[in-house]
Design a protein around this motif. Structure first.
Motif, PDB file in Angstrom:
ATOM      1  N   SER A 153     -20.218   1.785  42.821  1.00 49.06           N
ATOM      2  CA  SER A 153     -21.159   2.463  43.713  1.00 49.06           C
ATOM      3  C   SER A 153     -20.444   3.270  44.789  1.00 49.06           C
ATOM      4  N   GLY A 154     -19.143   3.030  44.983  1.00 50.71           N
ATOM      5  CA  GLY A 154     -18.387   3.762  45.989  1.00 50.71           C
ATOM      6  C   GLY A 154     -17.587   4.911  45.394  1.00 50.71           C
ATOM      7  N   SER A 155     -16.872   5.631  46.240  1.00 49.82           N
ATOM      8  CA  SER A 155     -16.121   6.800  45.803  1.00 49.82           C
ATOM      9  C   SER A 155     -14.747   6.443  45.263  1.00 49.82           C
ATOM     10  N   ILE A 156     -14.293   5.211  45.479  1.00 48.18           N
ATOM     11  CA  ILE A 156     -12.970   4.811  45.019  1.00 48.18           C
ATOM     12  C   ILE A 156     -13.002   3.346  44.600  1.00 48.18           C
ATOM     13  N   TYR A 157     -12.274   3.037  43.538  1.00 41.32           N
ATOM     14  CA  TYR A 157     -12.200   1.659  43.052  1.00 41.32           C
ATOM     15  C   TYR A 157     -10.751   1.198  43.148  1.00 41.32           C
ATOM     16  N   TYR A 390     -27.589  22.637  37.946  1.00 42.06           N
ATOM     17  CA  TYR A 390     -26.242  22.213  38.357  1.00 42.06           C
ATOM     18  C   TYR A 390     -26.211  20.688  38.321  1.00 42.06           C
ATOM     19  N   THR A 391     -25.578  20.149  37.297  1.00 45.28           N
ATOM     20  CA  THR A 391     -25.581  18.708  37.033  1.00 45.28           C
ATOM     21  C   THR A 391     -24.206  18.138  37.309  1.00 45.28           C
ATOM     22  N   THR A 392     -24.138  17.108  38.157  1.00 43.43           N
ATOM     23  CA  THR A 392     -22.842  16.551  38.556  1.00 43.43           C
ATOM     24  C   THR A 392     -22.811  15.031  38.378  1.00 43.43           C
ATOM     25  N   LYS A 393     -21.633  14.539  38.074  1.00 44.71           N
ATOM     26  CA  LYS A 393     -21.368  13.101  38.079  1.00 44.71           C
ATOM     27  C   LYS A 393     -19.952  12.916  38.580  1.00 44.71           C
ATOM     28  N   ARG A 394     -19.657  11.741  39.124  1.00 38.45           N
ATOM     29  CA  ARG A 394     -18.331  11.466  39.669  1.00 38.45           C
ATOM     30  C   ARG A 394     -17.603  10.485  38.762  1.00 38.45           C
ATOM     31  N   VAL A 395     -16.382  10.871  38.369  1.00 40.74           N
ATOM     32  CA  VAL A 395     -15.604  10.106  37.392  1.00 40.74           C
ATOM     33  C   VAL A 395     -14.159   9.992  37.866  1.00 40.74           C
TER      34      VAL A 395
END
Length: 413
Positions: A153-157, A390-395
């Protein structure tokens, strides 16, 4: 036999994904038998004359290409067969947000949407759409199919790992115990970065009541996402993208240490060790397999591109058996020396000092991190008469265990 097989394979590949999978698989197996027969002729000619027959080499390459195309077609057919429908033209209880999202995509209505805002970069897609995007990515992305995946759920693991454990040993009941060393820990960090796609549609298409907008968005973006992700998971430098496993420092296996990947050299620059005898050429693959520890080897997978796989198909063991074997069923994977083989076009070609073949337990060796949520921003202005989404996901992604992946390097040492 080749003349009768090749047109049928080409016609089947052109007809996909509507072709009969069982028939296509039978054609694929027939082509592989022809490939083996032709390669046996090539080897016999090499042994007798010391040089290859141009016609046989050309025939072998055409069969190689046909096998690659047919397998790709079978994979596409399997994905199409397994695809579910999201909305299916019906409304279910508790789907208010999904209905509101559909209204936003089709007509730009925002009043019922309460999760996210256009100022924040769009609205969150319904959970069903996000699940379908991830499912399709896993089906067509070679790396997602074999690597570990963690949703955050966060920006960094961040994950601590044990590089070396404490000193241990057997002692007698009254024997003095020496002080043990503390275990060495390292922290692996997997930041997520933004990946985007921008599918377009006409308003007439969106006005069609039968259009399942969640399914449409998932299908439109998954190919673009998969292509970009796979390249980054293999070759990425970590700058605004995941860090690929081939970006790591590599050392000969005898000098392996944490934070580096070990490799086995072929003994020849840009080639296998055997130039005529395919048995000699296969020895280095056996060395690579047994470089991997048993705990990793039981779940190991080969990773290479189709051109390298084409070269591997020609190799035999000491008993004359082909090391490469086709899948046992239409939706299965080919195997090399009994281990599954996954094809990834972003792996490098065979060349001097290149590392085009990887072997390892990628489930433990490489971690893909998905941040929860897929955002969609509707843009009806920038490309009239088309509506852009404009479709985005964070990976994110990176090596999780440096001892779980080994490379084959085409070099003398």
């Amino acid at each position: 036999m080749t003349k009768s097989i090749e047109p049928r394979l080409e016609n089947k590949a052109a007809a996909l994904p509507a072709g009969d999978v069982t028939t296509m698989f039978a054609e694929f197996m027939s082509a592989f038998e022809e490939f083996k027969s032709t390669n046996d002729q090539r080897i016999e000619t090499l042994e007798k004359r010391g040089s290859a027959d141009v016609l046989i080499e050309d025939k072998l390459e055409r069969l190689n290409s046909l096998l690659d195309g047919q397998k790709a077609a079978l994979d596409r057919a399997a994905i199409e067969k397994a695809r579910p429908t999201l909305e299916a033209g019906r409304v279910r209880g508790g789907d208010e947000y999904k209905d509101a999202f559909s209204a936003y995509v089709k007509r730009g209505e925002e009043k019922a949407l309460s999760v996210g805002s256009s100022e924040d970069g769009g609205y969150l897609a319904p959970a069903e759409t996000e699940t379908e995007i991830n499912r399709l990515l896993a089906a067509i992305s070679p790396m997602r199919a074999i690597c570990g995946v963690r949703r955050v759920s966060g920006s960094i693991y961040k994950r601590p790992v044990t590089v070396s454990g404490p000193q241990v040993g057997w002692v007698g009941e009254t024997t003095a115990r020496s002080q043990t060393n503390s275990q060495v820990l390292d922290e692996l960090s997997f930041p997520t970065t933004e990946l985007y796609a921008m599918p377009a549609a006409t308003q007439n298409f969106l006005d069609d009541a039968a259009v399942d907008v969640g399914q449409w968005i998932a299908e439109e973006v998954n190919a673009a996402f998969a292509e970009q992700e796979t390249a980054a998971f293999i070759l990425g430098d970590g700058v605004n993208k995941p860090t690929g496993f081939l970006d790591a420092d590599i050392v000969p296996e005898g000098d392996w240490e944490w934070n580096k990947l070990g490799y086995v050299p072929t003994g020849v620059d840009g080639s296998f060790s055997g130039t005529v005898d395919p048995v000699d050429a296969s020895d280095v693959l056996i060395d690579l397999v047994y470089t991997l520890k048993a705990g990793y080897r039981q779940n190991a997978t080969w990773l290479m591109n189709r051109r390298t796989q084409g070269a591997i198909r020609k190799l035999k063991d000491a008993d004359g058996n082909y090391l490469w074997q086709p899948a046992a069923r239409a939706d299965g994977r080919a195997t090399l020396m009994g281990f599954p083989l996954v094809e990834a076009e972003d792996m490098p070609d065979i060349d001097v000092d290149a590392t085009p073949i990887a072997f390892g337990d990628f489930r433990r060796g490489y971690l893909i991190v998905d941040r929860q949520g897929v955002n969609v921003l509707r843009d009806p202005y920038s490309a009239k008469p088309y509506v852009l989404f404009y479709t985005t996901k964070r990976v994110g992604g990176g090596i999780a265990d440096y001892d779980a992946i080994k490379l084959l390097k085409f070099s003398e040492s």
